[in-house]
Motif scaffolding. Structure first.
Motif, PDB file in Angstrom:
ATOM      1  N   ALA A  86       0.828  -1.203   0.000  1.00 21.76           N
ATOM      2  CA  ALA A  86       0.000   0.000   0.000  1.00 21.76           C
ATOM      3  C   ALA A  86       0.867   1.259   0.000  1.00 21.76           C
ATOM      4  O   ALA A  86       0.543   2.257  -0.660  1.00 21.76           O
ATOM      5  N   ALA A  87       1.967   1.214   0.741  1.00 23.66           N
ATOM      6  CA  ALA A  87       2.866   2.370   0.766  1.00 23.66           C
ATOM      7  C   ALA A  87       3.470   2.610  -0.611  1.00 23.66           C
ATOM      8  O   ALA A  87       3.558   3.762  -1.077  1.00 23.66           O
ATOM      9  N   ALA A  88       3.889   1.531  -1.274  1.00 23.67           N
ATOM     10  CA  ALA A  88       4.464   1.676  -2.612  1.00 23.67           C
ATOM     11  C   ALA A  88       3.431   2.204  -3.597  1.00 23.67           C
ATOM     12  O   ALA A  88       3.719   3.088  -4.419  1.00 23.67           O
ATOM     13  N   ALA A  89       2.208   1.679  -3.511  1.00 22.24           N
ATOM     14  CA  ALA A  89       1.154   2.124  -4.426  1.00 22.24           C
ATOM     15  C   ALA A  89       0.810   3.586  -4.214  1.00 22.24           C
ATOM     16  O   ALA A  89       0.362   4.271  -5.139  1.00 22.24           O
ATOM     17  N   ALA A  90       1.037   4.075  -2.983  1.00 21.84           N
ATOM     18  CA  ALA A  90       0.740   5.475  -2.689  1.00 21.84           C
ATOM     19  C   ALA A  90       1.863   6.404  -3.135  1.00 21.84           C
ATOM     20  O   ALA A  90       1.756   7.622  -2.975  1.00 21.84           O
ATOM     21  N   GLY A  91       2.946   5.839  -3.670  1.00 23.37           N
ATOM     22  CA  GLY A  91       4.024   6.669  -4.184  1.00 23.37           C
ATOM     23  C   GLY A  91       5.159   6.912  -3.224  1.00 23.37           C
ATOM     24  O   GLY A  91       6.017   7.768  -3.481  1.00 23.37           O
ATOM     25  N   ALA A  92       5.210   6.179  -2.105  1.00 22.23           N
ATOM     26  CA  ALA A  92       6.311   6.367  -1.161  1.00 22.23           C
ATOM     27  C   ALA A  92       7.628   5.917  -1.798  1.00 22.23           C
ATOM     28  O   ALA A  92       7.657   5.036  -2.662  1.00 22.23           O
ATOM     29  N   SER A  93       8.717   6.496  -1.338  1.00 23.60           N
ATOM     30  CA  SER A  93      10.030   6.111  -1.853  1.00 23.60           C
ATOM     31  C   SER A  93      10.424   4.743  -1.319  1.00 23.60           C
ATOM     32  O   SER A  93       9.816   4.225  -0.373  1.00 23.60           O
ATOM     33  N   LEU A  94      11.453   4.141  -1.899  1.00 28.40           N
ATOM     34  CA  LEU A  94      11.913   2.831  -1.443  1.00 28.40           C
ATOM     35  C   LEU A  94      12.299   2.872   0.032  1.00 28.40           C
ATOM     36  O   LEU A  94      11.947   1.967   0.803  1.00 28.40           O
ATOM     37  N   ALA A  95      12.988   3.916   0.447  1.00 29.69           N
ATOM     38  CA  ALA A  95      13.388   4.030   1.850  1.00 29.69           C
ATOM     39  C   ALA A  95      12.169   4.125   2.764  1.00 29.69           C
ATOM     40  O   ALA A  95      12.133   3.509   3.840  1.00 29.69           O
ATOM     41  N   GLU A  96      11.148   4.873   2.336  1.00 27.19           N
ATOM     42  CA  GLU A  96       9.930   5.001   3.146  1.00 27.19           C
ATOM     43  C   GLU A  96       9.168   3.685   3.215  1.00 27.19           C
ATOM     44  O   GLU A  96       8.652   3.301   4.272  1.00 27.19           O
ATOM     45  N   ASP A 236      -1.998   1.961  14.231  1.00 25.00           N
ATOM     46  CA  ASP A 236      -2.473   3.314  14.460  1.00 25.00           C
ATOM     47  C   ASP A 236      -3.231   3.728  13.206  1.00 25.00           C
ATOM     48  O   ASP A 236      -3.444   2.901  12.300  1.00 25.00           O
ATOM     49  N   ASP A 237      -3.662   4.958  13.122  1.00 27.42           N
ATOM     50  CA  ASP A 237      -4.458   5.375  11.971  1.00 27.42           C
ATOM     51  C   ASP A 237      -3.684   5.237  10.668  1.00 27.42           C
ATOM     52  O   ASP A 237      -4.240   4.833   9.634  1.00 27.42           O
ATOM     53  N   ALA A 238      -2.406   5.565  10.688  1.00 28.38           N
ATOM     54  CA  ALA A 238      -1.608   5.498   9.464  1.00 28.38           C
ATOM     55  C   ALA A 238      -1.470   4.057   8.975  1.00 28.38           C
ATOM     56  O   ALA A 238      -1.610   3.776   7.776  1.00 28.38           O
ATOM     57  N   ARG A 239      -1.210   3.131   9.906  1.00 28.53           N
ATOM     58  CA  ARG A 239      -1.064   1.731   9.486  1.00 28.53           C
ATOM     59  C   ARG A 239      -2.408   1.140   9.056  1.00 28.53           C
ATOM     60  O   ARG A 239      -2.478   0.330   8.131  1.00 28.53           O
ATOM     61  N   LEU A 240      -3.473   1.565   9.719  1.00 25.11           N
ATOM     62  CA  LEU A 240      -4.804   1.112   9.305  1.00 25.11           C
ATOM     63  C   LEU A 240      -5.107   1.541   7.877  1.00 25.11           C
ATOM     64  O   LEU A 240      -5.717   0.794   7.100  1.00 25.11           O
ATOM     65  N   ALA A 241      -4.684   2.747   7.526  1.00 27.98           N
ATOM     66  CA  ALA A 241      -4.916   3.228   6.159  1.00 27.98           C
ATOM     67  C   ALA A 241      -4.202   2.336   5.157  1.00 27.98           C
ATOM     68  O   ALA A 241      -4.726   2.079   4.068  1.00 27.98           O
ATOM     69  N   ARG A 242      -3.011   1.843   5.502  1.00 25.68           N
ATOM     70  CA  ARG A 242      -2.299   0.922   4.610  1.00 25.68           C
ATOM     71  C   ARG A 242      -3.048  -0.408   4.513  1.00 25.68           C
ATOM     72  O   ARG A 242      -3.183  -0.988   3.424  1.00 25.68           O
ATOM     73  N   LEU A 243      -3.541  -0.890   5.617  1.00 22.13           N
ATOM     74  CA  LEU A 243      -4.263  -2.169   5.598  1.00 22.13           C
ATOM     75  C   LEU A 243      -5.591  -2.053   4.850  1.00 22.13           C
ATOM     76  O   LEU A 243      -6.048  -3.018   4.224  1.00 22.13           O
TER      77      LEU A 243
END
Length: 424
Positions: A86-96, A236-243
């Motif tokens: 989900a993080a990758a699909a949202a455009g996060a960098s490889l490090a993120e 937390d809210d951020a991880r829930l958004a990824r799930l």
């Protein structure tokens, strides 16, 4: 089977899927996996492909044996993949992406139980043997033995054992928010997983832990092994958004939202309960005797009905009618005061106690007959007509006619014969 892919195979995969952003390798903590994925990552970097590695070591069953970084990676890795994807699909960098995956891996705890071994095709024999009434606690995902062997326990007790270990190790307590995953090991049907899920949700609720999401299914199996594993991931809210992020992965079961409050909506009007007349009509002892004779006949025929239904259906007719017989005998004295009241009580009792299609058929026939007799003097002609309208109700409900090889083929001739005999 269960062997790590080779370094060349991993490197080929990296080359096939990596763009300029690079690749993240999510590795379960086994020696072969770490070596082959780690070397492939080095080779990829040498070719100019940015590559990061996150190791998942979520098996809490080894908490008293090895330090955390040496634990095995088991089913919790699925949730790490979801967060990272989900993080990758949202455009996060490889490090993120690597950071989020690593943080999710650190917030994971999993533990499994096997009710039996699996058989690796190349070996042709089970990986281990269990004695009668034994289970294996704390196993990995490669068909290997667990940490300890214990006596078979109810599903609730096994769920409590696994969750107690997870919450203690991961320091999950009152007020924490988690995602729960109940994972089948390959040979456990959904109904049995649902039993474990039910207890897991109750266990966490009793400890004041909020289950924000819950999933049940076979996510990471060990071939045909019977058993399951439980995973908790702090959120937390951020991880829930990824799930919660949408995915096209065909095996992902959806958002996993948990219904914490059940709302029971009453029907518009409850079905009537006939209390009966305090002074039974003179014919009613014979009506009750006839009903009890039916109950005796059902009990006597249970084995034969089971045998016949096993050949034509699912084999539960004998047991269903035995339950119906018990329900007839359990009717109170006041249920047998009037013909209409007795048939209504019989219909309601059979509706509640006979499963499958038989219960609705019998109940419909009896309730229809009861309504007919409610306004009629209960003479022989009325009883015969009541039987006839009851058979008509069965035919209407099921859509069957005489000659369709259903129960109507027995009921219809009996009704015709009874009506004719009363008239003559």
């Amino acid at each position: 089977m269960f062997t790590s892919p080779s370094t060349d195979a991993v490197l080929a995969a990296i080359r096939a899927v990596s763009g300029t952003a690079g690749a993240l390798l999510i590795v379960k903590n086994y020696t072969g996996d770490r070596l082959n994925f780690g070397l492939a990552a080095e080779l990829a970097r040498a070719e100019g492909i940015p590559t990061e590695v996150v190791v998942v070591a979520d098996d809490v069953s080894l908490r008293e044996t090895v330090e955390p970084e040496r634990r095995r990676g088991i089913a919790g890795v699925v949730l790490v993949h979801k967060v990272a994807g989900a993080a990758a699909a949202a455009g996060a960098s490889l490090a993120e992406v690597a950071r989020e995956a690593s943080e999710a891996a650190a917030a994971l705890g999993s533990m499994g139980v096997a009710l039996g071994p699996c058989t690796v095709p190349a070996a042709g024999r089970p990986g281990f043997t269990l004695g009668e009434g034994e289970v294996e606690l704390g196993l990995g995902i490669h068909g290997e033995q667990g940490v300890r062997r214990v006596a078979l326990q109810p599903a609730d007790a096994l769920a409590d054992t696994m969750l107690s270990t997870i919450v203690e190790d991961r320091k999950v307590g009152r007020g924490d928010r988690v995602a729960l995953m109940v994972n089948g090991l390959g040979g456990t049907p959904p109904m049995e997983l649902a039993i474990v899920t039910r207890r897991a949700l109750a266990f966490l609720a009793e400890r004041g832990v909020t289950v924000e999401r819950a999933w049940q299914g076979t996510f990471l199996s060990a071939l045909e092994m019977p058993g399951c594993s439980l995973t908790l991931l702090k959120v937390d809210d951020a991880r829930l958004a990824r799930l919660d992020a949408p995915t096209e992965a065909p095996a992902w079961p959806g958002r996993g939202q948990v219904v914490t409050r059940r709302q029971v909506v009453p029907t518009r009007a409850a079905l009537p309960t006939v209390k009966g007349h305090p002074k039974p009509q003179p014919m009613m002892p014979r009506v009750r005797a006839a009903a009890l004779a039916v109950a005796d006949a059902w009990d006597a025929a249970e084995a034969r009905l089971t045998e016949l239904d096993s050949k034509a259906g699912d084999g539960d007719l004998g047991l269903s009618l035995a339950r119906g017989a018990a329900a007839i005998r359990a009717l109170p004295e006041e249920a047998w005061a009037t013909p209409s009241g007795a048939l209504t009580e019989l219909g309601q009792a059979l509706r509640r106690n006979i499963g499958g299609s038989s219960g609705p058929f019998y109940a419909t026939a009896l309730l229809r007959a009861a309504r007919f007799l409610a306004s009629k003097p209960a003479d022989a002609a009325a009883w015969a007509k009541a039987f006839e309208v009851g058979v008509e109700a069965v035919s209407e409900l099921g859509g069957a006619k005489p000659g369709d090889r259903t129960m109507v083929d027995a009921l219809h001739p009996a009704a015709v014969t009874l009506v004719r005999a009363v008239r003559e």
